[in-house]
Each structure stands twice: as structure tokens, then as C-alpha cells.
Scaffold this motif. Structure first.
Motif, PDB file in Angstrom:
ATOM      1  N   LYS A  91      -1.232  -0.389  -4.514  1.00 48.11           N
ATOM      2  CA  LYS A  91      -0.983  -1.868  -5.438  1.00 48.11           C
ATOM      3  C   LYS A  91      -0.570  -1.320  -6.853  1.00 48.11           C
ATOM      4  N   ARG A 144       1.693  -5.550  -4.507  1.00 46.03           N
ATOM      5  CA  ARG A 144       1.842  -4.761  -3.260  1.00 46.03           C
ATOM      6  C   ARG A 144       3.103  -3.946  -2.796  1.00 46.03           C
ATOM      7  N   SER A 197      -1.616   2.722   7.927  1.00 47.21           N
ATOM      8  CA  SER A 197      -1.797   1.513   7.342  1.00 47.21           C
ATOM      9  C   SER A 197      -2.682   1.438   6.323  1.00 47.21           C
ATOM     10  N   GLN A 198      -3.922   2.036   6.379  1.00 42.24           N
ATOM     11  CA  GLN A 198      -5.043   2.024   5.538  1.00 42.24           C
ATOM     12  C   GLN A 198      -4.445   2.765   4.079  1.00 42.24           C
ATOM     13  N   GLU A 199      -3.687   3.670   4.173  1.00 42.93           N
ATOM     14  CA  GLU A 199      -3.167   4.126   2.819  1.00 42.93           C
ATOM     15  C   GLU A 199      -2.040   3.128   2.193  1.00 42.93           C
ATOM     16  N   ARG A 200      -1.152   2.561   2.962  1.00 47.15           N
ATOM     17  CA  ARG A 200      -0.331   1.675   2.638  1.00 47.15           C
ATOM     18  C   ARG A 200      -1.137   0.337   1.982  1.00 47.15           C
ATOM     19  N   GLU A 201      -1.792  -0.128   2.441  1.00 48.45           N
ATOM     20  CA  GLU A 201      -2.764  -1.293   1.980  1.00 48.45           C
ATOM     21  C   GLU A 201      -3.283  -1.032   0.697  1.00 48.45           C
ATOM     22  N   CYS A 202      -3.716   0.097   0.401  1.00 49.39           N
ATOM     23  CA  CYS A 202      -4.346   0.330  -0.756  1.00 49.39           C
ATOM     24  C   CYS A 202      -3.213   0.684  -2.083  1.00 49.39           C
ATOM     25  N   GLU A 226       5.697  -4.279  -0.283  1.00 48.37           N
ATOM     26  CA  GLU A 226       5.893  -5.111   0.763  1.00 48.37           C
ATOM     27  C   GLU A 226       6.822  -4.268   1.764  1.00 48.37           C
TER      28      GLU A 226
END
Ligand code: FES
Ligand code: FE2
Length: 383
Positions: free
Chosen positions: A122, A100, A115-120, A102
């Protein structure tokens, strides 16, 4: 017996691409010896079946990811091996042990990624397995289990031998103009050393052809009929990787440094492991030192031979250990050059429609491999 593998299999780029896809990717592929990855943030990068892979140590845990930054596709690690956190050098994105993102410098002021885009975000991760000190990855979407590819016997022999490897490693890369299959065919040919290596390794090891009549009969039967069941296809695959004692050494070399390492085994024999498809491990010193040869396909007519020279693990440090590895390299390179030069000549002579090889009974090992190979390439068996 006439070979069923056409010249195109060695020279044609379309064939090579299909081979990578159908045959190489589903198999577990060797990456590097684990000793290169001993420390936190140690990494190796290798091209595995056309995919750039980084294996990185995160606090002792090894993970394999696609070596491409999710921002603008810059390779995350750029050296073949080293010690460095998994941080992109282009704009400084940093990745954690799960792949991810970080840390994105200037996220709040410049990128402003939701944040939704960041969390995806990987990195693509690949399964990784160690057989002792040998690191393997699998880049296929549905990977074969390691024990479907290798027999228990092969796994345990490779594990116990590689656990004897020392942490000091000398690496050499020889770019060659040959198809990788010529190398595995050559390694399964025990008759050529008395001609090609007459002045080198044959002085020390009198390689004999193994005319195991039962094995010849069954290889011929398999070559003609293949395997009806997928399970039998995998049984054959497991037979292609094995090793251990090969031939007695004419004269066991004795060096002072032998007292500083923990020898693998106690037989004054040449040790040899063939790990299908493209890895070869040998010891010409009865277990005091090893050579790992990794034939990494680059294109139809190009293969990088990555070679690791190591001794058995040290029981004490000694000042000449680097010189020992260098002498090992110089000794082995003569033999490797003999093999490479003949294979490059064979490669250069291969043209579309060139006559196929003729296999003698002693080449029963190659007979079985070629049936298996063509069953995959012609779609009779997939993974
Ligand atoms: S390309 Fe990697 S941080 Fe920009
Ligand atoms: Fe050889």
C-alpha cells in the motif's frame, strides 16, 4: 531591533534539513490549484518538504500518495502535472484509489508474490484538504488540523476568492538562488515597493506602511517574550495567514475580456493574500485575474518559484483567453524579477557569521514570524 535569525538559517544545509523536519513538515503545504486536477486520472506531482508526492483524481476524489512505486521505487507519475492512471511505467504495476496494488502484470508467472504479501502493499497516503480551489497536503505523521494553522477568517476569504478561479491556468517555474524565507520576509515588507518597483507595480499601487501602534507593541512584546502556552503559539501561527483588500489601484485597468469573466468582488483595489509559510496570492486587477506564487524550498539557497496565472472564472469562452494569460505573465514577471534579483543579491552576501538584519517598527509582521520561527527551531515549541 536586531533580528534573532542567524545567517546560517539562510545558507546552511544542516539548518535547512532541520527546518524541513521541525517546521515545514508539520504544516499544511500547498500543492497546486485544484483546477489542474478536475478530470478523472488528472494528477500533479510536487516535492513537499523533501517527499515526492502525487495528488491524483480517482473518479472525482483527490488522494495524495508518496509518488514511489512499491516494486522498485520508480516514480509513479513523472510529469509535474497531466492526466494518466496511477500505473508505474517500469513494469506496469497499477494502483487503486486506496493506494493498493490492484494489478501486477505477470503476477502468476513471474512475481508469484504470496497473497498475504500482496495485500500489505500500500502506498504511503497523506491527508489532503482543499480550501476552495487550493489543494493542501500534510506529510507529518500527526498532522495539525487545518483550522489550527489557519483562522476561520483566512479560510473563508481564501475559499471565496479561489472559488472564483477559472479552469484555464498558465504555469511558469522560476528557479531562484535564494532561501525561501527571504521571499516571505519580502512579501511582508510594504516599504520596498516604492524603491524596487518604482517603475512597475508602484505606478499602479501606492503601497503604504501600516503603522498600527497596537500591533507594533504586541509584536515587540511577543518578539521579546514568546508564548508560554502551546495554544498561544498556534494563535500566533494563525495570524500569519490573511489577506483581501490591500491598497486602492491608482487607475483601474479596463480590458474587453473583463466582460467575459465573473469578477471577484467589486473593489478597484489591489488584493493580496499571504498564506504562511510559502504561498502568496494576489490580484493586481481588482479581482479580474490572479497570480498564485508558491515558493517551494529546494535547498538552503535554492527555491523554485511556481507561478500560476489565472483569470476570474469565465462566463463564456472567448478566443483570446490564452493571450490574456500570457500578457498577465509578462506584466507580472517584471515585478517578480525585480524582487528575485534583489533577494538573490541579499542571499549571495550572506556568509556564516554575517551581521543579522535590523528590523524597524513597520516590520512588526516579520518580527512576530521570526519569534515563532526561532521558537520552533530552538525547540521551545514543537507541534
Ligand atoms: S518499479 Fe514500478 S512496476 Fe517495477
Ligand atoms: Fe516586491
Amino acid at each position: 531591533m536586531r533580528s534573532t535569525i542567524p545567517a546560517e538559517a539562510y545558507i546552511d544545509e544542516t539548518w535547512f534539513a532541520r527546518e524541513q523536519q521541525l517546521l515545514m513538515r508539520p504544516l499544511w503545504q500547498f500543492v497546486a490549484p485544484r483546477m489542474l486536477l478536475a478530470k478523472h486520472n488528472a494528477f500533479v506531482t510536487r516535492n513537499i518538504c523533501g517527499i515526492e508526492v502525487v495528488v491524483q483524481n480517482f473518479q472525482g476524489e483527490l488522494k495524495a500518495f508518496e509518488n514511489i512505486c512499491l516494486h522498485r521505487q520508480n516514480p509513479l507519475q513523472q510529469q509535474p502535472q497531466g492526466i494518466r492512471p496511477l500505473v508505474c511505467s517500469y513494469h506496469g504495476w497499477g494502483y487503486d484509489s486506496e493506494g493498493r496494488v490492484e494489478n501486477i502484470p505477470f503476477q502468476d508467472t513471474a512475481y508469484r508474490l504470496p497473497s498475504q504479501e500482496r495485500e500489505c502493499l500500500k502506498l504511503r497516503r497523506f491527508p489532503l484538504e482543499c480550501i476552495g480551489n487550493l489543494v493542501f497536503v500534510n506529510v507529518a505523521p500527526n498532522s495539525l488540523k487545518l483550522d489550527e494553522q489557519f483562522s476561520m477568517e483566512a479560510l473563508s476569504s481564501l475559499r471565496s476568492a479561489s472559488e472564483h478561479f477559472d479552469s484555464e491556468v498558465l504555469i511558469a517555474i522560476l528557479p531562484t538562488k535564494l532561501n525561501w524565507k527571504l521571499a516571505y520576509e519580502n512579501l511582508r515588507d510594504s516599504l520596498h515597493p516604492r524603491y524596487l518597483h518604482q517603475q512597475s507595480v508602484y505606478q499602479q499601487v501606492k503601497f503604504q506602511v501600516q503603522m498600527d501602534e497596537e500591533a507594533v507593541k504586541s509584536a515587540k512584546h511577543y518578539h521579546a517574550n514568546g508564548s508560554a502556552e502551546h495554544e498561544m503559539h498556534l494563535v500566533h501561527l494563525r495570524e500569519f495567514s490573511n489577506g483581501g483588500l490591500n491598497e486602492p489601484l491608482v487607475q483601474m485597468p479596463r480590458y474587453a475580456w473583463h466582460d467575459n469573466v465573473e469578477r471577484y468582488g467589486s473593489d478597484d483595489w489591489y488584493l493580496n493574500w499571504l498564506v504562511f509559510p510559502n504561498l502568496h496570492i494576489a490580484s493586481g486587477s481588482g479581482g479580474y485575474s490572479f497570480i498564485i506564487e508558491h515558493h517551494q524550498p529546494v535547498s538552503a539557497a535554492r527555491t523554485d518559484l511556481i507561478i500560476y496565472y489565472i483569470t476570474a472564472r469565465k462566463t463564456r469562452r472567448y478566443p483570446t483567453s490564452a493571450a490574456v494569460l500570457l500578457a498577465h505573465l509578462e506584466g507580472a514577471e517584471k515585478v517578480l524579477r525585480e524582487d528575485i534579483s534583489v533577494m538573490e543579491r541579499v542571499q549571495a552576501a550572506l556568509k556564516p557569521g554575517a551581521p543579522r538584519a535590523t528590523l524597524g517598527d513597520f516590520e512588526f509582521g516579520n518580527m512576530a514570524v521570526e519569534r515563532w520561527y526561532m521558537d520552533v527551531m530552538e525547540g521551545r515549541h514543537a507541534f
